[in-house]
Design a protein around this motif. Structure first.
Motif, PDB file in Angstrom:
ATOM      1  N   PHE A 122     -16.100  54.955 -16.008  1.00 46.58           N
ATOM      2  CA  PHE A 122     -16.409  53.840 -15.111  1.00 46.58           C
ATOM      3  C   PHE A 122     -15.210  53.527 -14.223  1.00 46.58           C
ATOM      4  CE2 PHE A 122     -16.926  49.092 -14.603  1.00 46.58           C
ATOM      5  CZ  PHE A 122     -18.046  49.138 -13.792  1.00 46.58           C
ATOM      6  N   ALA A 123     -14.022  53.467 -14.828  1.00 46.35           N
ATOM      7  CA  ALA A 123     -12.800  53.199 -14.061  1.00 46.35           C
ATOM      8  C   ALA A 123     -12.505  54.345 -13.102  1.00 46.35           C
ATOM      9  CB  ALA A 123     -11.626  52.981 -15.015  1.00 46.35           C
ATOM     10  N   SER A 124     -12.783  55.567 -13.540  1.00 49.21           N
ATOM     11  CA  SER A 124     -12.535  56.727 -12.697  1.00 49.21           C
ATOM     12  C   SER A 124     -13.435  56.725 -11.466  1.00 49.21           C
ATOM     13  CB  SER A 124     -12.751  58.006 -13.505  1.00 49.21           C
ATOM     14  OG  SER A 124     -12.598  59.151 -12.695  1.00 49.21           O
ATOM     15  N   TRP A 125     -14.677  56.258 -11.648  1.00 47.40           N
ATOM     16  CA  TRP A 125     -15.605  56.187 -10.517  1.00 47.40           C
ATOM     17  C   TRP A 125     -15.016  55.335  -9.394  1.00 47.40           C
ATOM     18  CZ3 TRP A 125     -20.137  58.783  -9.722  1.00 47.40           C
ATOM     19  CH2 TRP A 125     -20.949  58.352  -8.677  1.00 47.40           C
ATOM     20  N   ARG A 126     -14.455  54.207  -9.780  1.00 49.60           N
ATOM     21  CA  ARG A 126     -13.853  53.322  -8.781  1.00 49.60           C
ATOM     22  C   ARG A 126     -12.565  53.919  -8.215  1.00 49.60           C
ATOM     23  NH1 ARG A 126     -12.051  46.951  -9.625  1.00 49.60           N
ATOM     24  NH2 ARG A 126     -11.607  46.548  -7.416  1.00 49.60           N
ATOM     25  N   ALA A 127     -11.735  54.475  -9.092  1.00 48.53           N
ATOM     26  CA  ALA A 127     -10.446  55.007  -8.657  1.00 48.53           C
ATOM     27  C   ALA A 127     -10.601  56.159  -7.669  1.00 48.53           C
ATOM     28  CB  ALA A 127      -9.639  55.456  -9.869  1.00 48.53           C
ATOM     29  N   ASN A 128     -11.694  56.911  -7.782  1.00 48.67           N
ATOM     30  CA  ASN A 128     -11.908  58.065  -6.918  1.00 48.67           C
ATOM     31  C   ASN A 128     -12.767  57.751  -5.699  1.00 48.67           C
ATOM     32  OD1 ASN A 128     -10.568  60.439  -8.230  1.00 48.67           O
ATOM     33  ND2 ASN A 128     -11.772  59.705  -9.967  1.00 48.67           N
ATOM     34  N   GLY A 129     -13.032  56.486  -5.482  1.00 46.09           N
ATOM     35  CA  GLY A 129     -13.808  56.092  -4.318  1.00 46.09           C
ATOM     36  C   GLY A 129     -12.965  56.010  -3.057  1.00 46.09           C
ATOM     37  N   ARG A 130     -13.643  55.953  -1.938  1.00 45.32           N
ATOM     38  CA  ARG A 130     -13.021  55.777  -0.636  1.00 45.32           C
ATOM     39  C   ARG A 130     -13.575  54.508   0.006  1.00 45.32           C
ATOM     40  NH1 ARG A 130     -13.323  61.979   1.863  1.00 45.32           N
ATOM     41  NH2 ARG A 130     -12.330  63.026   0.078  1.00 45.32           N
ATOM     42  N   ARG A 131     -13.035  54.160   1.153  1.00 48.85           N
ATOM     43  CA  ARG A 131     -13.509  52.960   1.841  1.00 48.85           C
ATOM     44  C   ARG A 131     -13.528  53.179   3.349  1.00 48.85           C
ATOM     45  NH1 ARG A 131     -11.592  51.350  -2.890  1.00 48.85           N
ATOM     46  NH2 ARG A 131     -12.579  49.559  -3.920  1.00 48.85           N
ATOM     47  N   PHE A 132     -14.504  52.537   3.989  1.00 50.12           N
ATOM     48  CA  PHE A 132     -14.519  52.473   5.448  1.00 50.12           C
ATOM     49  C   PHE A 132     -14.899  51.056   5.845  1.00 50.12           C
ATOM     50  CE2 PHE A 132     -18.991  53.044   4.733  1.00 50.12           C
ATOM     51  CZ  PHE A 132     -19.654  52.581   5.858  1.00 50.12           C
ATOM     52  N   THR A 133     -14.735  50.745   7.114  1.00 54.26           N
ATOM     53  CA  THR A 133     -14.931  49.371   7.577  1.00 54.26           C
ATOM     54  C   THR A 133     -16.254  49.235   8.311  1.00 54.26           C
ATOM     55  OG1 THR A 133     -12.540  49.067   7.799  1.00 54.26           O
ATOM     56  CG2 THR A 133     -13.962  47.498   8.946  1.00 54.26           C
ATOM     57  N   HIS A 134     -17.022  48.227   7.910  1.00 52.79           N
ATOM     58  CA  HIS A 134     -18.288  47.909   8.561  1.00 52.79           C
ATOM     59  C   HIS A 134     -18.268  46.438   8.948  1.00 52.79           C
ATOM     60  CE1 HIS A 134     -22.603  47.743   9.380  1.00 52.79           C
ATOM     61  NE2 HIS A 134     -22.687  46.690   8.579  1.00 52.79           N
ATOM     62  N   ARG A 135     -18.304  46.174  10.234  1.00 50.08           N
ATOM     63  CA  ARG A 135     -18.289  44.802  10.753  1.00 50.08           C
ATOM     64  C   ARG A 135     -17.152  43.977  10.142  1.00 50.08           C
ATOM     65  NH1 ARG A 135     -24.841  43.483  11.305  1.00 50.08           N
ATOM     66  NH2 ARG A 135     -25.195  45.168  12.824  1.00 50.08           N
ATOM     67  N   GLY A 136     -16.006  44.619  10.031  1.00 48.75           N
ATOM     68  CA  GLY A 136     -14.823  43.933   9.530  1.00 48.75           C
ATOM     69  C   GLY A 136     -14.713  43.855   8.021  1.00 48.75           C
ATOM     70  N   HIS A 137     -15.639  44.484   7.299  1.00 45.37           N
ATOM     71  CA  HIS A 137     -15.640  44.419   5.847  1.00 45.37           C
ATOM     72  C   HIS A 137     -15.491  45.813   5.240  1.00 45.37           C
ATOM     73  CE1 HIS A 137     -16.822  40.201   5.970  1.00 45.37           C
ATOM     74  NE2 HIS A 137     -17.756  40.519   6.863  1.00 45.37           N
TER      75      HIS A 137
END
Length: 300
Positions: A4-19
């Motif tokens: 479960f922790a690994s799922w989050r740790a290996n995630g990425r992020r992008f910005t949508h409408r400032g979020h």
């Protein structure tokens, strides 16, 4: 908990409408891009049991946490809508330079997929090939508002008492309601329920439950658009359904067979609302069979 922790740790992020929007991006196969669209009230973590099999087949597998869910932003002053969630998926694809994709969706994600299908049909009619859907596979979800059997907590969130219900929601009530939509022999473990609760509550997310639940009203308002997108789909379409689901089980499958031309349905008779969690091997096998027998593929 390590996975479960690994799922989050290996995630990425992008910005949508400032979020900030959390997403997983993996793959290694040859069959193009697959977008996995999760349901309410959970997140992309729903796909973790079928994830290795999906990544073996597809070159890219993308699974965002939609805004208001999981590890994505959960702004309190925000107009949550199915259209906006569809925008998130299109924005992610375009940011990644992807112009073709397959879809695997569940629950609330089915409705997002229906909106994406409607947009795909509009683009095809206009001769616009900038972003095209190549196939859609749906798991249990409220495809037809007339067959959707909302749970008591959903009706409460959608009522005038929704803001108070969101604020006062307890882990016990949440997990009891979620567990009730699973099959009698495929209930989630305490650890799994704890994970679902963590996803719902992170970033004070539970306070938005009454805002996210507005999708039930949207399903009624846009029924013709979203049911029409399924009825008139020009891409391969399959439904995989756990028949013991009290929300969208056998009764929804009957309606699907009535309304959808040449329906392609795989029924899981001992499974409830979360096939990808309750019967991950059977669900993955049905999905892989769909792509092996019904879906033409273009390698990336």
């Amino acid at each position: 908990m390590e996975e479960f922790a690994s799922w989050r740790a290996n995630g990425r992020r992008f910005t949508h409408r400032g979020h900030q929007i959390f997403y997983r991006d993996d793959g290694g196969g040859a069959d193009g891009t697959l977008v996995c669209i999760h349901g309410f009230p959970t997140a992309s973590w729903d796909w973790h049991r079928v994830w290795p099999g999906l990544c073996t087949r597809f070159a890219r597998v993308l699974a965002p946490d939609m805004i208001g869910f999981g590890w994505s932003a959960k702004p309190s002053n925000y107009l949550y809508s199915i259209a906006d969630q569809a925008d998130i998926h299109e924005d992610l694809l375009r940011e990644q330079g992807i112009d073709r994709c397959h879809i695997l969706a569940h629950d609330y994600g089915d409705t997002v997929a229906q909106e994406l299908l409607a947009r795909d049909a509009e683009r095809r009619a206009a001769g616009d090939e900038s972003l095209m859907i190549e196939s859609v596979c749906l798991l249990n979800g409220g495809l037809f508002p007339e067959t959707h059997r909302a749970r008591p907590v959903q009706r409460l969130l959608a009522s005038p008492l929704g803001p108070l219900a969101s604020f006062l929601a307890s882990e016990r009530a949440y997990t009891a309601s979620l567990s009730s939509v699973f099959g009698p022999d495929t209930k989630p473990s305490k650890e799994e329920l704890d994970q679902f609760w963590t996803l719902w509550c992170s970033k004070r997310g539970k306070r938005n439950g009454h805002k996210l639940i507005r999708y039930m009203g949207e399903r009624r308002k846009y029924r013709e658009r979203w049911v029409g997108a399924l009825r008139d789909a020009v891409v391969p379409l399959r439904l995989i359904d756990g028949l013991l689901d009290p929300v969208s089980g056998a009764h929804m499958v009957r309606r699907y067979r009535e309304l959808i031309p040449n329906p392609d349905v795989v029924e899981l008779p001992k499974v409830g609302h979360y096939p990808q969690v309750e019967a991950s091997d059977d669900t993955l096998a049905a999905f892989v069979d769909f792509h092996a027998t019904r879906v033409p593929h273009r390698t990336t």
